[in-house]
Design an enzyme around this catalytic site. Structure first.
Site, mmCIF file in Angstrom:
data_model
loop_
_atom_site.group_PDB
_atom_site.id
_atom_site.type_symbol
_atom_site.label_atom_id
_atom_site.label_comp_id
_atom_site.label_asym_id
_atom_site.label_seq_id
_atom_site.Cartn_x
_atom_site.Cartn_y
_atom_site.Cartn_z
ATOM 1 C CG PHE A 1 -1.598 1.168 1.634
ATOM 2 C CD1 PHE A 1 -2.288 1.945 0.709
ATOM 3 C CD2 PHE A 1 -1.572 1.586 2.974
ATOM 4 C CE1 PHE A 1 -2.924 3.122 1.106
ATOM 5 C CE2 PHE A 1 -2.207 2.748 3.374
ATOM 6 C CZ PHE A 1 -2.866 3.517 2.437
ATOM 7 C CG ASP B 1 6.902 -6.263 -2.141
ATOM 8 O OD1 ASP B 1 6.552 -7.381 -1.727
ATOM 9 O OD2 ASP B 1 6.423 -5.200 -1.713
ATOM 10 C CB SER C 1 7.247 -4.631 7.781
ATOM 11 O OG SER C 1 6.617 -5.183 8.926
ATOM 12 C CB ALA D 1 8.235 2.256 7.371
ATOM 13 C CE1 TYR E 1 4.193 -3.959 11.663
ATOM 14 C CE2 TYR E 1 3.027 -2.720 13.352
ATOM 15 C CZ TYR E 1 3.542 -2.808 12.069
ATOM 16 O OH TYR E 1 3.405 -1.745 11.204
ATOM 17 C CE1 TYR F 1 24.107 -1.617 11.556
ATOM 18 C CE2 TYR F 1 25.127 -0.727 9.573
ATOM 19 C CZ TYR F 1 24.846 -1.793 10.400
ATOM 20 O OH TYR F 1 25.303 -3.046 10.079
ATOM 21 C CB THR G 1 -1.579 5.679 6.556
ATOM 22 O OG1 THR G 1 -0.743 6.422 7.446
ATOM 23 C CG2 THR G 1 -1.640 6.407 5.230
ATOM 24 N NE ARG H 1 -3.418 -2.338 6.973
ATOM 25 C CZ ARG H 1 -2.266 -1.895 6.476
ATOM 26 N NH1 ARG H 1 -1.602 -0.963 7.069
ATOM 27 N NH2 ARG H 1 -1.788 -2.397 5.357
HETATM 28 N N1 LIG Z 1 -0.370 1.553 6.600
HETATM 29 C C1 LIG Z 1 -0.238 1.981 7.835
HETATM 30 O O1 LIG Z 1 -1.185 2.530 8.407
HETATM 31 C C2 LIG Z 1 1.077 1.838 8.560
HETATM 32 C C3 LIG Z 1 1.148 2.306 9.883
HETATM 33 C C4 LIG Z 1 2.361 2.173 10.556
HETATM 34 C C5 LIG Z 1 3.478 1.648 9.922
HETATM 35 N N2 LIG Z 1 3.359 1.192 8.638
HETATM 36 C C6 LIG Z 1 4.568 0.598 8.041
HETATM 37 O O2 LIG Z 1 4.676 0.957 6.670
HETATM 38 C C7 LIG Z 1 5.193 -0.133 5.910
HETATM 39 C C8 LIG Z 1 4.257 -0.473 4.758
HETATM 40 O O3 LIG Z 1 2.972 -0.807 5.264
HETATM 41 P P1 LIG Z 1 1.744 -1.063 4.284
HETATM 42 O O4 LIG Z 1 0.526 -0.610 4.981
HETATM 43 O O5 LIG Z 1 2.058 -0.518 2.945
HETATM 44 O O6 LIG Z 1 1.724 -2.671 4.255
HETATM 45 P P2 LIG Z 1 1.639 -3.677 3.005
HETATM 46 O O7 LIG Z 1 1.448 -5.039 3.562
HETATM 47 O O8 LIG Z 1 0.634 -3.172 2.032
HETATM 48 O O9 LIG Z 1 3.073 -3.538 2.355
HETATM 49 C C9 LIG Z 1 4.208 -4.164 2.872
HETATM 50 C C10 LIG Z 1 5.010 -4.703 1.706
HETATM 51 O O10 LIG Z 1 6.219 -5.293 2.192
HETATM 52 C C11 LIG Z 1 6.452 -6.500 1.475
HETATM 53 N N3 LIG Z 1 7.328 -7.359 2.288
HETATM 54 C C12 LIG Z 1 7.073 -7.904 3.509
HETATM 55 N N4 LIG Z 1 8.106 -8.637 3.936
HETATM 56 C C13 LIG Z 1 9.067 -8.544 2.972
HETATM 57 C C14 LIG Z 1 10.386 -9.048 2.837
HETATM 58 N N5 LIG Z 1 10.926 -9.860 3.768
HETATM 59 N N6 LIG Z 1 11.091 -8.735 1.723
HETATM 60 C C15 LIG Z 1 10.569 -7.933 0.766
HETATM 61 N N7 LIG Z 1 9.316 -7.425 0.839
HETATM 62 C C16 LIG Z 1 8.581 -7.717 1.935
HETATM 63 C C17 LIG Z 1 5.056 -7.063 1.248
HETATM 64 O O11 LIG Z 1 4.998 -8.011 0.214
HETATM 65 C C18 LIG Z 1 4.262 -5.809 0.939
HETATM 66 O O12 LIG Z 1 4.273 -5.497 -0.439
HETATM 67 C C19 LIG Z 1 5.396 -1.296 6.891
HETATM 68 O O13 LIG Z 1 6.739 -1.303 7.318
HETATM 69 C C20 LIG Z 1 4.494 -0.922 8.047
HETATM 70 O O14 LIG Z 1 4.952 -1.476 9.262
HETATM 71 C C21 LIG Z 1 2.184 1.263 7.951
#
Ligand SMILES: NC(=O)c1ccc[n+]([C@@H]2O[C@H](COP(=O)([O-])OP(=O)(O)OC[C@H]3O[C@@H](n4cnc5c(N)ncnc54)[C@H](O)[C@@H]3O)[C@@H](O)[C@H]2O)c1
Length: 328
Positions: A12, A32, A76, A115, A146, A160, A176, A187
């Site tokens: 996302f 990814d 993640s 992130a 998590y 680092y 978000t 969610r």
């Molecule tokens: N969306 C939110 O509200 C929110 C809030 C807090 C933090 N975050 C952080 O933002 C980041 C993205 O979240 P999102 O909502 O887009 O989630 P999402 O699940 O849509 O996207 C995460 C992406 O990471 C990829 N991924 C996971 N493990 C992997 C690995 N080992 N190697 C390569 N790719 C990998 C998944 O395939 C996916 O495309 C995350 O780190 C999340 O913790 C998001």
């Protein structure tokens, strides 16, 4: 042309970041392993010369040929449904994945932004949450995989920075929402909209008095963009401070979708935070940033996106068969 590596690019937030940096005329290297992401989020970029995609798991060594100016580490699992099903991978991507990417940043002399999340505050005892609050996290609860992975991620990033002089940025993202979320990721927003579109009652966990604050994706991306280009290396909250109870929010969804669904109540999951609201004074002062999109406008755009999806998406139970990943 500046070159940027974006991990989690098919997800996302990652896919919206790819769009933003393409718009800013960067060469975007997307990475990814598609564990929760979807290539359809990126397919409009594949034809571009300044876009490339690596199908790679960042918990393994990451090699990128050529120079790199920036790294955004967004890989993640991010929703409770995902990280409760793939707990070991969630810990690994926060720990090993971040270590690999910090190593890459050091080698390439690239600036790296990681992130992090409001979940590092756990079930907060301070309200709203400023960056100075250390949090209230249950290390061994189901959500610990998590929350603690993200806390470790912040610690190793600061190490680092202090020890190797790597240029680091830490964003603490609060809930978000927007187009390209998965309807079935558990969610709140996709869950409510999915239920409304299927004509089901909306499920509220607990009595609905717990609060959340939702940030529209364009605002979030703008905040992340500004933080990356700033010279500030300590964590910054980026989120929308307008708080709403889940019960009131469910009522807003019923109005938005023009349906006459009932709201039903189920027991609250373990360690679900009661209150969530970012204090964004730091982001305002340092980055001149604050959210612009109202919940009404953001929700309308999000609802229109979900409505435009093919019907079968509405009834997909799970995005992935996670079983095979659990053995990796
Ligand atoms: N969306 C939110 O509200 C929110 C809030 C807090 C933090 N975050 C952080 O933002 C980041 C993205 O979240 P999102 O909502 O887009 O989630 P999402 O699940 O849509 O996207 C995460 C992406 O990471 C990829 N991924 C996971 N493990 C992997 C690995 N080992 N190697 C390569 N790719 C990998 C998944 O395939 C996916 O495309 C995350 O780190 C999340 O913790 C998001």
């Amino acid at each position: 042309m500046k070159r940027i590596l974006i991990t989690g690019a098919a997800g996302f937030l990652g896919s919206h970041l790819c769009d933003r940096f393409i718009k800013e005329d960067y060469h975007v290297i997307a990475m990814d392993n598609l564990i929760t992401g979807d290539l359809r989020n990126l397919e409009h970029l594949f034809k571009l010369e300044n876009f490339e995609f690596y199908h790679h798991d960042v918990t393994n060594f990451v090699h990128i040929p050529g120079k790199l100016d920036y790294i955004l580490h967004f890989a993640s699992p991010a929703s409770p449904i995902d990280y409760l099903k793939i707990p070991i991978q969630t810990l690994k991507v926060g720990a090993l994945g971040t270590h690999n990417l910090l190593g890459l940043a050091k080698e390439k002399k690239a600036r790296i932004l990681i992130a992090s999340t409001s979940e590092i505050y756990g079930d907060p005892l301070v309200h709203p949450q400023t960056e100075a609050y250390y949090g209230n996290v249950n290390t061994i609860g189901p959500r610990g995989v998590y929350d603690e992975a993200k806390r470790f991620m912040e610690s190793i990033t600061m190490a680092y920075h202090r020890f190797h002089g790597v240029e680091t940025r830490i964003v603490r993202i609060f809930n978000t929402y927007g187009p390209r979320m998965r309807l079935n990721d558990g969610r709140v927003i996709p869950a409510f909209i999915g239920q409304a579109l299927r004509g089901e009652d909306l499920t509220v966990f607990g009595d609905g008095s717990q609060t959340r604050s939702f940030c529209y994706v364009d605002d979030e991306i703008e905040g992340i963009y500004r933080l990356l280009l700033s010279d500030y290396s300590l964590p910054v909250n980026i989120g929308n401070p307008h708080e709403i109870t889940i019960k009131d929010f469910a009522e807003e969804i019923v109005k938005l979708t023009g349906t006459d669904q009932k709201i039903i109540y189920k027991p609250l999951p373990k360690d679900d935070p009661m209150q969530r609201q970012p204090d964004i004074s730091k982001a305002k002062a340092l980055l001149g940033w604050e959210p612009k999109v109202s919940r009404a406008d953001g929700m309308k755009m999000t609802y229109d996106y979900f409505k435009s999806l093919p019907d079968e998406e509405l009834y997909k139970k799970d995005h992935k068969d996670f079983k095979s990943y659990n053995r990796k």
